[in-house]
Scaffold this motif. Structure first.
Motif: not given
Length: 171
Positions: A6, A8, A12-13, A51-52, A54, A132, A134
């Protein structure tokens, strides 16, 4: 069911790292060594990519790094990064480095460097893995996404031109 994770949002990053530059960071000219800033840029970009995505992400390329202003001993330096674009396994991360001058406390931070890096998400065996997508929110992040596509096209065209030149016999 799709194996594509999914999406993000850009936010989020986002990651910011900060540090005070010391005498061990200087070059022969008395300013902070470019290599020290490059490592700082790579560290913050790697954190944003991880972070982006995961998980683990490794540096595949540094597209561009511009040193705009010198950094001095005592400056408080902030490196901020975010994922601008994603492909299937790769991501472009944009970085802005600012400095608060030690001798002008309370002054506006000064942009000292900018950079674009490409990271690839990898699994536990070190093989590329799907990342994921962006989801750029807002006009500024949509612009960054479009510009990242241009940098990617240039990077791929340059790589192909070099491969073609190597395949051509010397005269």
């Amino acid at each position: 069911m799709s194996d594509k994770p999914q999406g993000r949002p850009t936010a989020h990053s986002r990651v910011t790292l900060s540090r005070i530059m010391t005498a061990t960071d200087v070059n022969l000219y008395g300013t902070v060594h470019g290599g020290v800033l490059m490592k700082f840029v790579d560290d913050v970009a790697g954190a944003a990519a991880a972070r982006h995505s995961g998980g683990t992400a490794v540096t595949a390329a540094i597209d561009e790094i511009l040193f705009v202003e010198p950094v001095r001993v005592g400056d408080l330096v902030h490196a901020s990064a975010q994922v601008n674009w994603t492909g299937h396994t790769s991501m472009e991360v944009g970085v802005r480095v600012t400095a608060e001058r030690w001798d002008t406390a309370g002054g506006e931070p000064l942009t000292v460097a900018t950079a674009y890096l490409v990271f690839v998400g990898v699994d536990v065996s070190g093989q590329p893995r799907v990342v994921p997508p962006v989801l750029p929110e807002g006009a500024d992040n949509q612009r960054r996404f479009r510009e990242a596509l241009i940098r990617r096209e240039h990077r791929l065209a340059r790589r192909k031109a070099i491969q073609d030149a190597r395949a051509t016999p010397a005269e």
